[in-house]
Structure formats: structure tokens, C-alpha cells
Design a protein around this motif. Structure first.
Motif, mmCIF file in Angstrom:
data_model
loop_
_atom_site.group_PDB
_atom_site.id
_atom_site.type_symbol
_atom_site.label_atom_id
_atom_site.label_comp_id
_atom_site.label_asym_id
_atom_site.label_seq_id
_atom_site.Cartn_x
_atom_site.Cartn_y
_atom_site.Cartn_z
ATOM 1 N N ARG A 172 0.826 -1.203 0.000
ATOM 2 C CA ARG A 172 0.000 0.000 0.000
ATOM 3 C C ARG A 172 0.861 1.253 0.000
ATOM 4 O O ARG A 172 0.613 2.205 -0.721
ATOM 5 C CB ARG A 172 -0.924 -0.008 1.225
ATOM 6 N N SER A 173 1.918 1.251 0.830
ATOM 7 C CA SER A 173 2.750 2.442 0.932
ATOM 8 C C SER A 173 3.594 2.651 -0.316
ATOM 9 O O SER A 173 3.898 3.772 -0.692
ATOM 10 C CB SER A 173 3.653 2.349 2.166
ATOM 11 N N ALA A 174 3.980 1.547 -0.964
ATOM 12 C CA ALA A 174 4.837 1.651 -2.145
ATOM 13 C C ALA A 174 4.060 1.652 -3.446
ATOM 14 O O ALA A 174 4.636 1.745 -4.508
ATOM 15 C CB ALA A 174 5.826 0.478 -2.158
ATOM 16 N N ARG A 175 2.705 1.531 -3.357
ATOM 17 C CA ARG A 175 1.872 1.450 -4.556
ATOM 18 C C ARG A 175 2.322 0.296 -5.430
ATOM 19 O O ARG A 175 2.387 0.392 -6.648
ATOM 20 C CB ARG A 175 1.876 2.756 -5.349
ATOM 21 N N ALA A 176 2.633 -0.831 -4.793
ATOM 22 C CA ALA A 176 3.051 -2.028 -5.534
ATOM 23 C C ALA A 176 1.834 -2.687 -6.158
ATOM 24 O O ALA A 176 0.760 -2.121 -6.196
ATOM 25 C CB ALA A 176 3.793 -2.986 -4.601
ATOM 26 N N ASP A 177 2.000 -3.927 -6.630
ATOM 27 C CA ASP A 177 0.952 -4.548 -7.425
ATOM 28 C C ASP A 177 -0.286 -4.920 -6.624
ATOM 29 O O ASP A 177 -1.377 -4.902 -7.148
ATOM 30 C CB ASP A 177 1.506 -5.804 -8.116
ATOM 31 N N ALA A 178 -0.148 -5.276 -5.336
ATOM 32 C CA ALA A 178 -1.305 -5.794 -4.607
ATOM 33 C C ALA A 178 -1.546 -5.038 -3.309
ATOM 34 O O ALA A 178 -0.633 -4.772 -2.549
ATOM 35 C CB ALA A 178 -1.103 -7.274 -4.306
ATOM 36 N N ASP A 179 -2.804 -4.672 -3.059
ATOM 37 C CA ASP A 179 -3.234 -4.102 -1.793
ATOM 38 C C ASP A 179 -4.236 -5.047 -1.141
ATOM 39 O O ASP A 179 -5.146 -4.619 -0.441
ATOM 40 C CB ASP A 179 -3.900 -2.738 -2.011
ATOM 41 N N SER A 180 -4.073 -6.323 -1.369
ATOM 42 C CA SER A 180 -5.034 -7.297 -0.864
ATOM 43 C C SER A 180 -4.372 -8.660 -0.741
ATOM 44 O O SER A 180 -3.272 -8.873 -1.238
ATOM 45 C CB SER A 180 -6.240 -7.388 -1.809
ATOM 46 N N ILE A 181 -5.053 -9.552 -0.053
ATOM 47 C CA ILE A 181 -4.639 -10.951 0.026
ATOM 48 C C ILE A 181 -5.860 -11.819 -0.276
ATOM 49 O O ILE A 181 -6.991 -11.319 -0.326
ATOM 50 C CB ILE A 181 -4.056 -11.313 1.407
ATOM 51 N N VAL A 182 -5.625 -13.101 -0.470
ATOM 52 C CA VAL A 182 -6.712 -14.042 -0.710
ATOM 53 C C VAL A 182 -6.679 -15.093 0.397
ATOM 54 O O VAL A 182 -5.632 -15.677 0.680
ATOM 55 C CB VAL A 182 -6.567 -14.708 -2.097
ATOM 56 N N LEU A 183 -7.836 -15.299 1.021
ATOM 57 C CA LEU A 183 -7.989 -16.366 2.003
ATOM 58 C C LEU A 183 -8.637 -17.561 1.326
ATOM 59 O O LEU A 183 -9.610 -17.403 0.585
ATOM 60 C CB LEU A 183 -8.881 -15.913 3.160
ATOM 61 N N VAL A 184 -8.115 -18.745 1.610
ATOM 62 C CA VAL A 184 -8.669 -19.978 1.068
ATOM 63 C C VAL A 184 -9.078 -20.843 2.257
ATOM 64 O O VAL A 184 -8.235 -21.195 3.093
ATOM 65 C CB VAL A 184 -7.638 -20.721 0.194
ATOM 66 N N ALA A 185 -10.360 -21.165 2.354
ATOM 67 C CA ALA A 185 -10.833 -21.961 3.481
ATOM 68 C C ALA A 185 -10.166 -23.330 3.471
ATOM 69 O O ALA A 185 -10.145 -24.015 2.453
ATOM 70 C CB ALA A 185 -12.350 -22.120 3.412
ATOM 71 N N ARG A 186 -9.622 -23.722 4.595
ATOM 72 C CA ARG A 186 -9.055 -25.060 4.696
ATOM 73 C C ARG A 186 -10.179 -26.097 4.635
ATOM 74 O O ARG A 186 -11.311 -25.800 5.034
ATOM 75 C CB ARG A 186 -8.282 -25.207 6.003
ATOM 76 N N PRO A 187 -9.895 -27.290 4.163
ATOM 77 C CA PRO A 187 -10.943 -28.313 4.089
ATOM 78 C C PRO A 187 -11.604 -28.599 5.438
ATOM 79 O O PRO A 187 -12.763 -28.992 5.493
ATOM 80 C CB PRO A 187 -10.186 -29.545 3.570
ATOM 81 N N GLU A 188 -10.880 -28.368 6.523
ATOM 82 C CA GLU A 188 -11.430 -28.623 7.858
ATOM 83 C C GLU A 188 -12.433 -27.558 8.305
ATOM 84 O O GLU A 188 -13.163 -27.764 9.273
ATOM 85 C CB GLU A 188 -10.291 -28.698 8.890
ATOM 86 N N LEU A 189 -12.464 -26.417 7.628
ATOM 87 C CA LEU A 189 -13.398 -25.349 7.995
ATOM 88 C C LEU A 189 -14.783 -25.708 7.457
ATOM 89 O O LEU A 189 -15.011 -25.705 6.249
ATOM 90 C CB LEU A 189 -12.930 -24.012 7.401
ATOM 91 N N VAL A 190 -15.697 -25.994 8.358
ATOM 92 C CA VAL A 190 -17.020 -26.466 7.940
ATOM 93 C C VAL A 190 -18.129 -25.463 8.269
ATOM 94 O O VAL A 190 -19.301 -25.765 8.084
ATOM 95 C CB VAL A 190 -17.350 -27.838 8.578
ATOM 96 N N ALA A 191 -17.783 -24.272 8.744
ATOM 97 C CA ALA A 191 -18.799 -23.247 9.016
ATOM 98 C C ALA A 191 -19.565 -22.977 7.725
ATOM 99 O O ALA A 191 -18.962 -22.707 6.675
ATOM 100 C CB ALA A 191 -18.134 -21.969 9.510
ATOM 101 N N PRO A 192 -20.905 -23.064 7.748
ATOM 102 C CA PRO A 192 -21.689 -22.948 6.493
ATOM 103 C C PRO A 192 -21.406 -21.697 5.686
ATOM 104 O O PRO A 192 -21.392 -21.726 4.465
ATOM 105 C CB PRO A 192 -23.137 -22.970 7.000
ATOM 106 N N GLY A 193 -21.153 -20.588 6.367
ATOM 107 C CA GLY A 193 -20.928 -19.341 5.640
ATOM 108 C C GLY A 193 -19.622 -19.281 4.874
ATOM 109 O O GLY A 193 -19.482 -18.492 3.940
ATOM 110 N N PHE A 194 -18.649 -20.124 5.260
ATOM 111 C CA PHE A 194 -17.324 -20.011 4.644
ATOM 112 C C PHE A 194 -16.745 -21.339 4.175
ATOM 113 O O PHE A 194 -15.594 -21.391 3.742
ATOM 114 C CB PHE A 194 -16.350 -19.335 5.618
ATOM 115 N N ARG A 195 -17.516 -22.396 4.211
ATOM 116 C CA ARG A 195 -17.022 -23.693 3.772
ATOM 117 C C ARG A 195 -16.653 -23.646 2.283
ATOM 118 O O ARG A 195 -17.425 -23.193 1.457
ATOM 119 C CB ARG A 195 -18.084 -24.764 4.016
#
Length: 199
Positions: free
Chosen positions: A21-44
Motif C-alpha cells: 500500500r505504501s509503495a503502490r506495488a501490485d497488490a493491496d489485498s490478500i486471498v484467504l482460502v478456506a481449509r478443508p477442515e473449515l465447515v462453518a456454512p458461511g465459509f465452507r
């Protein structure tokens, strides 16, 4: 030990995000990938784009949950909503009747938007969304609702090993067919972890 390593990876990801963000580089974000063990309905089996507001709040949208909803059902007030034929994605559990847009643009829009990539933005501003609906290039995606985390909540989730953390990219954020995206990114994340722990 695994939790310490996961927490370290998350801190490194956030540090990279702040530097970008400070350097105005390529990415100002990340990606979260739910692990297979995460079974919460909203994020499975979800893939979530995450960014920060200028005030430091953490928010994002689920990238791989297309819905049968039409934009005119959720937000009929937008000009052109009745003619929008694209899929509306379920962006998350927060304010599910609010429309959020992820889009490409050669220059920052006049109305407020969060920069997530070089030439990529996330916005809830009605002026931006109305302008996107007038476009014909299809370089955007609309979501109903979004994800949000209280201070420290996401760090706790990653320390608990609910998520893999990957860098964001245009290839992931603007992928047209998201049906196999989660499984592909789980394999990518596992491969990255193998490289990380064997060095």
C-alpha cells in the motif's frame, strides 16, 4: 508449532500488504482460502478477497459463490439493474442487500473505492456501480453483501488454522468460471507451504 507458523505467515502477509500500500506495488489485498477442515456454512470451501479500508478495517468478498439472484431483485434502484444479465455473487454475510463491485479500471474512479490490485478496485459506492452497469466490457463482478472482521478476529481465525493465505492476483480475482477455484487454490497453498517448511 503449526499455529505459530500459520500466525507468522499471516503477519508476513499483512506486512507485505502494508508495504504494497505504501509503495503502490501490485497488490493491496490478500486471498484467504478456506481449509478443508473449515465447515462453518458461511465459509465452507470459499475463496475470499481481503483488503483494508483507509481506517484499518478489514473487509472482503467471497469470490466463488454465484447465486441465482438477479440484480433487480436485490437493488432495483440502480439504473440498468433490470437489464444486467451477469451473475450476482454472494459476497458475504454482512449487509446481504448491499451491492459491492469488483472491477478493473485504467485510473482510480472519482467515487471512493479500495484499490486491491494494480488496476483493480472494490467499491460499494452507488456512483461507481451505476457507471459499471453502463459499461459493456464486462470487466467487473457484482456481489450481494460482504465479509467483515472485528479487530483481531481474522488473526485469530488464521492462528486457529481456518484459512490458507495467498497473494491476490488478477487471474484469481477476475476468473470467470469459479467452480473449481477453491480446490485449485487449496492445492496451490499446500504446495507453497511445502516449499516454505522444507527450506
Amino acid at each position: 508449532m503449526r499455529r505459530v507458523a500459520s500466525g507468522l505467515l499471516f503477519l508476513l502477509a499483512l506486512g507485505a500488504l502494508a508495504l504494497a500500500r505504501s509503495a503502490r506495488a501490485d497488490a493491496d489485498s490478500i486471498v484467504l482460502v478456506a481449509r478443508p477442515e473449515l465447515v462453518a456454512p458461511g465459509f465452507r470451501q470459499t475463496v475470499v478477497l481481503v483488503t483494508h479500508t483507509p481506517r484499518g478495517e478489514t473487509l472482503g468478498v467471497v469470490l466463488n459463490r454465484p447465486t441465482p439472484l438477479r440484480l433487480a431483485e436485490v437493488a432495483p434502484e440502480f439504473p440498468g439493474a433490470a437489464h444486467y444479465a451477469g451473475r450476482l455473487f454472494a459476497g458475504g454475510p454482512v449487509l446481504p442487500r448491499v451491492v459491492v463491485a469488483l472491477f478493473r479500471a485504467a485510473a482510480p474512479p472519482a467515487a471512493p473505492a479500495f484499490r486491491v490490485l494494480d488496476g483493480g478496485y472494490l467499491t460499494m459506492h452507488p456512483d461507481n456501480i451505476a457507471a459499471l452497469l453502463a459499461r459493456t466490457d464486462g470487466e467487473y463482478r457484482l456481489f450481494a453483501g460482504f465479509c467483515g472482521w472485528a479487530p483481531g478476529q481474522l488473526e485469530a481465525e488464521i492462528a486457529r488454522e481456518d484459512w490458507y493465505v495467498l497473494p491476490s492476483s488478477a487471474e484469481v480475482l477476475f476468473r470467470r468460471d469459479t467452480s473449481g477455484l477453491w480446490r485449485e487454490l487449496v492445492e496451490r497453498a499446500r504446495s507453497r507451504r511445502t516449499i516454505y517448511f522444507t527450506r
